[in-house]
Design an enzyme around this catalytic site. Sequence first.
Site, PDB file in Angstrom:
ATOM      1  N   ASP A  60       0.816  -1.218   0.000  1.00 12.37           N
ATOM      2  CA  ASP A  60       0.000   0.000   0.000  1.00 12.37           C
ATOM      3  C   ASP A  60       0.848   1.266   0.000  1.00 12.37           C
ATOM      4  O   ASP A  60       2.000   1.275   0.455  1.00 12.37           O
ATOM      5  CB  ASP A  60      -0.878   0.049   1.259  1.00 12.37           C
ATOM      6  CG  ASP A  60      -2.089  -0.851   1.155  1.00 12.37           C
ATOM      7  OD1 ASP A  60      -2.127  -1.701   0.250  1.00 12.37           O
ATOM      8  OD2 ASP A  60      -2.999  -0.711   1.995  1.00 12.37           O
ATOM      9  N   HIS A 208       3.491  -2.185   3.467  1.00 12.58           N
ATOM     10  CA  HIS A 208       3.459  -0.793   3.012  1.00 12.58           C
ATOM     11  C   HIS A 208       4.815  -0.367   2.435  1.00 12.58           C
ATOM     12  O   HIS A 208       5.771  -0.184   3.186  1.00 12.58           O
ATOM     13  CB  HIS A 208       3.076   0.135   4.162  1.00 12.58           C
ATOM     14  CG  HIS A 208       1.700  -0.122   4.707  1.00 12.58           C
ATOM     15  ND1 HIS A 208       1.419  -1.185   5.540  1.00 12.58           N
ATOM     16  CD2 HIS A 208       0.531   0.544   4.514  1.00 12.58           C
ATOM     17  CE1 HIS A 208       0.130  -1.176   5.839  1.00 12.58           C
ATOM     18  NE2 HIS A 208      -0.435  -0.145   5.237  1.00 12.58           N
TER      19      HIS A 208
END
Length: 248
Positions: A60, A208
């Site tokens: 992400d 992430h």
Amino acid sequence: MFIILRKKTIGLFLSSILFLGFSWGAYNYAAHPNMQNWKEQKIVITDVKTKQKVVSLTFDDGPDPKNTPVVLDVLKKHHTSATFFLVGSRAEDNPALVKRIVDEGHEIGNHSMSHTDYNGKNIEFIRNDIKQCNDVIYKICKQRPELYRPPGGYLSYDLVALTQKEKIKIAYWTYQQDSKDWKSGMKSAQIASHIIKNIKPGQIIILHDGSSNGLESAKALDILIPELNRLGYKFMSMGELIKLGNKE
């Protein structure tokens, strides 16, 4: 009297801790009161039911000019595919990285244009935010993502109705596979250990590459990919995992 008061105080304190713990757990397991229904209807995807040892790696908040190339290097080293949920504004600033993600065989998903908190925003704002991100990605690599991960995991009835109408799949993640890798101070060994310890077939792992701790997430891949391979697990894109789940 002092002892009784102290016992009451301790009791209230422990009750409060238990309540907060339950509330936090409930928030994580069901971000929305209708979450379970959406999962059963395969509107919100958190995992897939399969006996095969397959999982999906997802990233992400990128692309990030510092972290994403390192993530891509490690994935290439281990011949592993993943799904990258891109923020449109960051994709716009780093088009070469978007192209590299695609050229190296990874899947791209929509993670909103601005990564804005949707709470208090109307559905037109959300619609435009999703569309702008898709438009940016299409301009760069001629793809329009069908997988959408709302920023912060935001869910609402209006958002679900919108994604149903636009034929976009809400691509969540498996709660047990959220290692909180984005937190400052989280080390690669901790991140990898959490993922390996909680692994089960059909899970969607969230990491992430766009966070300030993204290099630790990249280093964690060098630990977890070989270990999961040793345990018999294979990696596939989230789109492929969803298709597999629909067949079984």
